[in-house]
Enzyme design. Structure first.
Site, short mmCIF file in Angstrom:
data_model
loop_
_atom_site.label_atom_id
_atom_site.label_comp_id
_atom_site.label_asym_id
_atom_site.label_seq_id
_atom_site.Cartn_x
_atom_site.Cartn_y
_atom_site.Cartn_z
N LYS A 174 0.85 -1.18 0.00
CA LYS A 174 0.00 0.00 0.00
C LYS A 174 0.89 1.23 0.00
CE LYS A 174 -3.68 2.41 2.37
NZ LYS A 174 -4.75 2.29 3.35
N LYS B 216 -1.96 -1.47 -4.08
CA LYS B 216 -2.85 -0.33 -4.03
C LYS B 216 -2.04 0.96 -4.02
CE LYS B 216 -5.99 1.49 -0.61
NZ LYS B 216 -6.53 1.35 0.70
C1 PBG Z 1 -7.83 3.03 5.44
C2 PBG Z 1 -8.04 2.96 4.00
C3 PBG Z 1 -7.82 3.95 3.03
C4 PBG Z 1 -8.23 3.42 1.83
C5 PBG Z 1 -8.68 2.14 2.08
N1 PBG Z 1 -8.52 1.86 3.41
C6 PBG Z 1 -7.37 5.36 3.20
C7 PBG Z 1 -5.98 5.66 3.51
O1 PBG Z 1 -5.11 4.83 3.69
O2 PBG Z 1 -5.73 6.82 3.61
C8 PBG Z 1 -8.25 4.15 0.52
C9 PBG Z 1 -9.16 3.56 -0.48
C10 PBG Z 1 -9.46 4.44 -1.62
O3 PBG Z 1 -8.89 5.53 -1.80
O4 PBG Z 1 -10.35 4.04 -2.39
N2 PBG Z 1 -6.58 2.76 5.92
#
Ligand code: PBG
Length: 327
Positions: A191, A249
């Site tokens: 991520k 992601k």
């Molecule tokens: C929470 C989370 C996030 C997303 C999914 N789970 C936000 C972040 O990390 O700031 C983002 C998903 C998206 O932008 O569609 N940790």
């Protein structure tokens, strides 16, 4: 004879016969935002075409997704109240737990995955418990994540998806879930620290408020976009720690990473077409830059499948499947 004439591209049937990559409803995981106390689904401005659902409305939506051939949903909760430690996230009667129970009962065939993170639940909007200076406190954060995962497992979730990228999450969750051998883990293994999450944060009101601290930034736990080898190392650690499937992601700017990871692991790979990617494509269609919305999204999904994704999380999953069903 033409130099570069490809005789097998002449008809649609031939092109289909030669296709190497496909996109099917079973490849999608549909995100569902759930919130208690809504009298009807509330449309999410930052993600046009997406809604917040109460648990009973989420059941209706889950049935519709299942009827379209989609096999899985991933739940994100929007709590009624926040506090400094995000304590509502592990409430047995919390909105995610209630939705898990309701969907499992009404649509037993659908795979129910739930996001495990603190950011929607904390007043400061961080994915972790913070000390007075905004530093991440790992041990209490891991304890909270364990409690959340256990409460989801108690409610009958099939899989949990830790999304915070907090060090030590995988081993902590695996040990907490040892008593729930049916519950598997989809780890957000790669991520990245991305600008493309903006619309999600407004959809869930999980914006970091700058509260306590000035040190905290998701850059402390998410992967810098410059890192490729380091991201692979992190992801493989999650696999070693027992992740049953792993996620990359965002999607479109990181397809190289998806392809890279595909070559190094045999577990299923998910890719998340995040909120900013979705909003960007929707906006481009709305402003007339593209004329065929479905075709544009479809092409983005083909790219993800070609790069090695088994599963695609997308806010367009339902719209894609609706159109696919009519073709
Ligand atoms: C929470 C989370 C996030 C997303 C999914 N789970 C936000 C972040 O990390 O700031 C983002 C998903 C998206 O932008 O569609 N940790």
């Amino acid at each position: 004879m033409k130099d570069h004439f490809q005789p097998y591209r002449q008809t649609a049937a031939m092109r289909e016969l030669f296709a190497e990559t496909d996109v099917l409803p079973r490849h999608f995981i549909a995100p569902l935002f759930v919130q208690h106390g809504l009298t009807s689904p509330v449309s999410i401005d930052s993600l046009p075409g997406n809604y917040r659902f109460s648990p009973d409305q989420a059941v209706v939506e889950a049935k519709a997704l299942h009827a379209l051939g989609i096999r899985a949903v991933i739940l994100f909760g929007i709590p009624d109240a926040k506090d400094a430690t995000g304590h509502q996230a592990a409430d047995p009667n919390g909105v995610v737990q209630s939705s898990i129970r309701a969907i499992r009962q009404a649509v037993p065939d659908l795979v129910v995955i739930a996001d495990v993170c603190l950011c929607q639940y904390t007043t400061h909007g961080a994915c972790a418990c913070l000390d007075a200076n905004g530093g991440i406190q790992i041990p209490p954060t891991l304890e909270s994540l364990q409690a959340i995962a256990v409460s989801y497992a108690e409610s009958g979730v099939h899989a949990v998806a830790p999304s915070g990228m907090i060090d030590g999450t995988l081993p902590a969750l695996k040990s907490a879930l040892a008593q729930y051998p049916d519950c598997w883990v989809l780890a957000y293994a790669m991520k990245y620290h991305s600008q493309f999450y903006g619309p999600f944060r407004s959809a869930t009101s999980a914006q970091y408020d700058g509260h306590a601290a000035h040190e905290y930034s998701r850059a402390q736990h998410q992967i810098p976009p410059t890192q490729s080898r380091e991201a692979l190392r992190d992801a493989l650690l999650d696999v070693e720690a027992g992740a049953d499937a792993v996620m990359v992601k965002p999607g479109m700017p990181y397809l190289d990473q998806l392809a890279h990871l595909r070559q190094h692991t045999t577990v299923p790979l998910a890719v998340y077409q995040v909120s900013g990617e979705y909003a960007m494509l929707k906006q481009a269609v709305a402003s007339g830059i593209f004329d065929d919305e479905w075709a544009v999204f479809h092409e983005s999904f083909v790219g993800m499948r070609r790069a090695g994704a088994d599963w695609i999380v997308s806010y367009y999953a339902k719209a894609w499947a609706e159109h696919y069903a009519t073709r």
